[in-house]
Write an enzyme that holds these catalytic residues in place. Structure first.
Site, short mmCIF file in Angstrom:
data_model
loop_
_atom_site.label_atom_id
_atom_site.label_comp_id
_atom_site.label_asym_id
_atom_site.label_seq_id
_atom_site.Cartn_x
_atom_site.Cartn_y
_atom_site.Cartn_z
N ASN C 244 20.10 31.87 28.08
CA ASN C 244 18.56 32.12 28.07
C ASN C 244 18.58 33.13 29.07
O ASN C 244 19.36 33.26 29.89
CB ASN C 244 18.13 30.91 28.15
CG ASN C 244 18.40 30.34 29.64
OD1 ASN C 244 17.67 30.80 30.47
ND2 ASN C 244 18.88 29.23 29.72
N CYS C 245 17.42 33.83 28.86
CA CYS C 245 17.08 34.85 29.79
C CYS C 245 15.80 34.87 30.60
O CYS C 245 15.75 35.76 31.49
CB CYS C 245 17.06 36.04 28.75
SG CYS C 245 18.43 36.28 27.69
#
Lengths: 76, 348, 431, 141
Positions: C244-245
């Site tokens: 995830n970013c």
């Protein structure tokens, strides 16, 4: 608000979401119909709607006449 | 060069007069007036009061918007680096005025604003988010304690120094979160706190979640047939057109409305000011929120003694706990004075 | 279960002919590393490898993930199971660790994700990854219109491959490593030992809301699991991988999973302050039904294990606050004492409510700071990546990047700044 | 009856029972709040996505449309979401350039697809989440 009133006078809280009423510290609680129309129901005829409202208000008056020692939800 | 400070005081501290002069219109005078002298000493040359605003408490309270605008204009030409109001101790209207001016000055000029009040002054709850309010004793006898603390905090703010915790600096907690580097990693702090909680030892949470207190129930109404019942609502019901301009959310006031002779709330006469729910149903028939029609029937039938001839309304949506408390306290004071026996409070 | 971490301390980085370790220096054969990364047809031709050292006037933007190079030299399975190696269980044997070194993946995926790492200056104080010797992969997709899932996956795998490759290439230097030994008993033994101490666990919440919000456990997308039990040692071998970013400040990088400081501290205090019985992994899904199910199931596992207390860490903000709060009160109603680790979104002025949810049971709460606080990052001499992303990154705004190259952003934009695994010293107090 | 309330046209077209709100994310939240007040239940969290209001102009919320007593969980979530959106600056889809707007719309759609699939709401039933990753070869051994 309900707590401040309760410091001086008996108060019954008529509201739709009972847990919120419990959280804000109401002691006598009457559950009502829906948030945008707590004491009404637009799907009913005006006569039926008023009868429903009367039933709830009578329940509130009964709650005011009932001795309690803790938070109480009056459902009849 | 010393920092420039503008000071705000009321008519009393300016030596103009007491309650009889409370409608004194705002004016500004060069230099120090009244308690400003004490600040002058406390600043030790680090800052200088260049002008003093004087305004009567009643005048401010009843002309808030106008007074605020006028005072902001007066202050502008003095180019202050900071603004000090009071201290107001436990004087309610003075405290409210100090808080309101601090908030307005901070917003307009983006400079540090400092006041001093007793913690129970209503100005505290209303404005602590917007101003640094030094905690003072409840009367002017505390001036000697209040002024140095206010001056010290003002100098720190003017110099851009880091402000410590409320207990270290003597100001009232503002509820503003500020970052800092701790000695330990957050993970280690969390495990420390966890161990303390497991062992039943004292610990201080880093973030307080909201908690709620309780009030004991009042005794029941003995004689309903002779009772005076009042209606109160947080559902925003008001005469059509919302004459008091109660806000749709985060209400800053409540309304008191006479219903002498009113047997039924209709779409012609009443509506809701509430912005937190779909208003269609309440606007069609406000009895759905505030049951005046049924209460009148019950009054006529003798089930209750009387429906109180005034109802009270505010908007519960987003209204601060402090305001809700204040409204509740004020409303119940009036209800008791009017001989009301019990209250039906409706919420949406 | 016994795991030895063999730590090789990396003090400097350089490019050279043979990838390997000598005298504190990690040499990287750039061509070989690039060739290995480029095997993936999803990645474009213009990919690059760069080096960023602590103290340099270097800014890396936008950073997707941070990974610590590790490689198993003995024992079952291999690092990052289910990702770049088989799905076999890890967490025992010997794992080589390039301590003080990190692989960073950089490159645009969608426009407003990812974070900033400054190697010096005020921004460096806020991110743990300014203190590591960083091998930076600057990536791009082979087709600009590539499906974003595919590209995210390609970036994720490239970082993991590089991390494994670097550590594997240093295996010959194992004799120079410092050895840390971790032991973890099976639950039966664990339960019966230390009867005088409270039995505790760690409830490990993982971000699992969809693209750019996913986390993988043995290669399985965690949003599809029911909460499950894992040993802390498996985490060290990369059983949990970040995919995830968004919100760079409080996403848990793969590096922070591998080095989870809550697990590290709980292992340290095991046997002294409590008996650390198990980690429970749970997710943070989008639907309320999933939230209710996962929180009920995770706390039920804690109850079945007879735990007296759990530490709960959150990942992300807003929606996961609901999961955190449900986990908290559901555990407390079983009589399980909780301590919470989160971060705050109290607005730039710090005056807004910090969490989107709350419960009175959450009375022991540590926070890693207010992610909305604004910071000014002076210009750097070198920028790896794309500086203009500061204007669209979460925590930045149009105009964050000034003409002089300095950047004004919320801490949100700095990778790992308010780590909810507690990997920084940042916190907050009330004015 | 399941229903999606959204201001994201991209998603609106792909979903079986969907109401498109012409307006901001806050308008979506307020509309959903009115429905929750009348008894609808939320099926997805109103703040889905790890984004602050000023970083997400689109909102899509899946509800179970009902009449009756308001559901407390749904109510507190939606009220809180509205409060958060009202307390800060929001961006509206119109004020963005089309590439940024598309990215936001894409992310919003992506975050909802999984949940919409679970409730059988996608018109194109083939859309499922990405399959479990399997590598073609053991690159490292």
């Amino acid at each position: 608000m309900v707590k401040e009133i309760e410091r001086e006078l008996p108060v019954v809280h008529m509201c739709t979401i009972v847990p919120i009423s419990q959280t804000v510290g109401a002691n006598r609680i009457i559950p009502t119909i829906a948030i945008p129309h707590p004491l009404g129901d637009p799907s009913k005829t005006p006569e039926e709607e008023k009868a429903l409202r009367r039933k709830l208000v009578e329940r509130a008056l009964k709650a005011l006449q009932t001795e309690i020692t803790e938070q109480t939800v009056f459902t009849e | 060069m010393a920092f420039r400070v503008v000071h705000y005081i009321n008519q009393f501290y300016a030596g103009i007069g007491g309650e009889e002069k409370a409608d004194y219109m705002p004016e500004i005078r060069e230099g120090v007036v009244g308690p400003g002298m004490a600040f002058k000493g406390a600043f030790k040359g680090g800052a200088e009061i260049v002008a003093t605003v004087i305004c009567g408490d009643s005048y401010f309270a009843s002309n808030m918007d106008e007074a605020t605008a006028k005072i902001l204009d007066m202050i502008r030409e003095y180019k202050p680096d900071a603004f000090i109001a009071g201290p107001a101790f436990n004087a309610g209207r003075y405290g409210t005025a100090c808080g309101a001016m601090c908030a307005a000055v901070s917003k307009e000029f983006n400079i540090p604003v400092i006041s001093g009040m007793y913690p129970e002054n209503p100005g505290v709850e209303m404005y602590k988010k917007y101003a640094w309010i030094i905690e003072t004793p409840d009367s002017a006898a505390g001036m000697r304690k209040a002024v140095p603390a206010m001056a010290k905090l003002a100098l720190k703010l003017l110099k851009g120094e880091a402000i410590g915790k409320p207990s270290d600096e003597g100001y009232i907690e503002r509820g503003i979160r500020k970052n800092m580097f701790y000695e330990k990693l957050a993970a280690e702090r969390c495990v420390d706190m966890f161990v303390a909680k497991l062992k039943g030892e004292a610990f201080e949470t880093e973030y307080k979640m909201p908690v709620f207190d309780r009030v004991d129930p009042q005794p029941a109404v003995k004689d309903m047939k002779h009772a005076v019942i009042a209606l109160v609502t947080s559902g925003g019901i008001c005469p059509k057109g919302n004459p008091d301009h109660i806000e749709a959310s985060s209400a800053s006031k409540f309304g008191e409305y006479d219903i002498t002779g009113v047997n039924d709330l209709t779409s012609e006469t009443h509506c809701t000011a509430h912005g937190g729910y779909d208003a269609t149903y309440a606007d069609q028939n406000a009895d759905r929120v505030l049951p005046v029609d049924v209460m009148r029937d019950l009054e006529r039938e003798g089930v209750i003694g009387k429906l109180h001839n005034k109802f009270y309304a505010t908007v519960g949506n987003g209204t601060s706990v402090a305001n809700a408390k204040k409204f509740g306290a004020e409303i119940v004071k009036r209800l008791v004075a009017d001989g009301v026996t019990a209250v039906i409070l409706t919420s949406t | 279960m016994k795991l030895e971490l063999h730590r090789l301390s990396i003090k400097s980085l350089k490019f050279g002919d043979n990838t390997g370790f000598k005298d504190g220096t990690l040499t990287v054969n750039k061509a070989e590393l690039l060739e290995m990364i480029s095997e993936d047809p999803l990645l474009g031709k213009n990919i690059d490898v760069d080096i960023a050292m602590p103290g340099e006037k270097t800014r890396i933007i936008p950073v997707k993930d941070v990974i610590e190079p590790r490689w198993k030299i003995e024992g079952s399975g291999q690092v990052f199971p289910g990702m770049v190696s088989d799905v076999e269980t890890v967490g025992e044997g010997k794992t080589l660790v390039l301590s003080g070194c990190a692989v960073l993946t950089a490159g645009k995926i969608v426009r407003f994700q990812e974070g900033i790492i400054d190697m010096s200056g005020p921004g460096a104080d806020y991110t743990p990854y300014s203190k590591t010797c960083n091998v930076v992969l600057v990536l791009e997709p082979s087709d600009p219109n590539m499906d974003k899932h595919d590209y995210e996956k390609a970036c994720r795998i490239a970082g993991l491959k590089a991390a494994a490759y670097l550590a594997k290439s240093c295996a010959e230097a194992d004799s120079e490593s410092e050895i840390e030994t971790y032991e973890y008993a099976d639950i039966k033994t664990g339960m019966n030992s230390l009867p005088e101490l409270p039995k505790v666990g760690y409830l490990y919440m993982l971000q699992t809301q969809g693209l750019l919000h996913d986390t993988y456990l043995y290669g399985v997308d965690v949003k599809r699991i029911l909460p499950t039990i894992i040993s802390p040692l498996e985490v060290m071998d990369g059983a949990i991988v970040s995919g995830n970013c968004v919100s760079a400040c409080d996403k848990n990088s793969t590096y922070s999973h591998q080095n989870n400081p809550v697990i590290a501290d709980m292992l340290k205090r095991h046997g002294k302050d409590f008996n650390f019985v198990a980690c429970i992994v749970t997710n943070e899904n989008v639907t309320l039904a999933d939230k209710r199910r996962s929180s009920s199931y995770a706390t039920k596992l804690a109850h079945m294990l007879g735990l007296d207390g759990i530490v709960i860490t959150e990942e992300g903000f807003g929606n996961p606050d609901a999961d955190l709060i449900m986990n908290c009160w559901k555990a407390e109603r079983y009589g399980i004492k909780t301590a919470l680790l989160t971060d705050e979104y109290a607005g730039q002025d710090g005056a807004s409510q910090s969490l989107a949810d709350s419960c009175p049971e959450g009375n022991a709460c540590v926070t890693a700071g207010n992610a909305n606080e604004v910071i000014h990052l002076p210009a750097m001499e070198k920028v790896i990546g794309y500086a203009e992303e500061a204007n669209v990154i979460a925590g930045g705004w149009n105009g964050s990047l000034s003409e002089d190259g300095s950047i004004t952003v919320e801490l949100q934009a700095i990778t790992g700044s308010t780590s909810e695994l507690g990997y920084t010293k940042l916190g907050a107090y009330t004015l | 009856m399941y229903k999606l309330i959204t201001n994201n046209p991209e998603l609106h077209h792909d979903v079986k029972n969907s109401e498109l709100i012409e307006g901001s994310a806050l308008d979506v939240l307020i509309h959903v709040r009115s429905l929750v007040h009348l008894g609808s239940h939320l099926l997805t969290h109103p703040l889905c996505g790890n984004l602050r209001p000023n970083h997400q102009p689109f909102r899509s919320i899946l509800i179970d449309e009902k009449n009756g007593l308001a559901d407390l969980d749904s109510l507190s979530l939606i009220e809180e979401a509205v409060r958060i959106y009202q307390s800060c600056m929001i961006i509206t889809p119109e004020e963005l350039d089309s590439s940024t707007r598309n990215d936001y719309a894409y992310i919003d759609s992506e975050l909802m697809r999984e949940s919409l699939g679970q409730y059988g709401m996608m018109k194109d039933a083939n859309i499922n989440a990405a399959p479990l990753l399997l590598l073609k070869k053991e690159v490292l051994n």
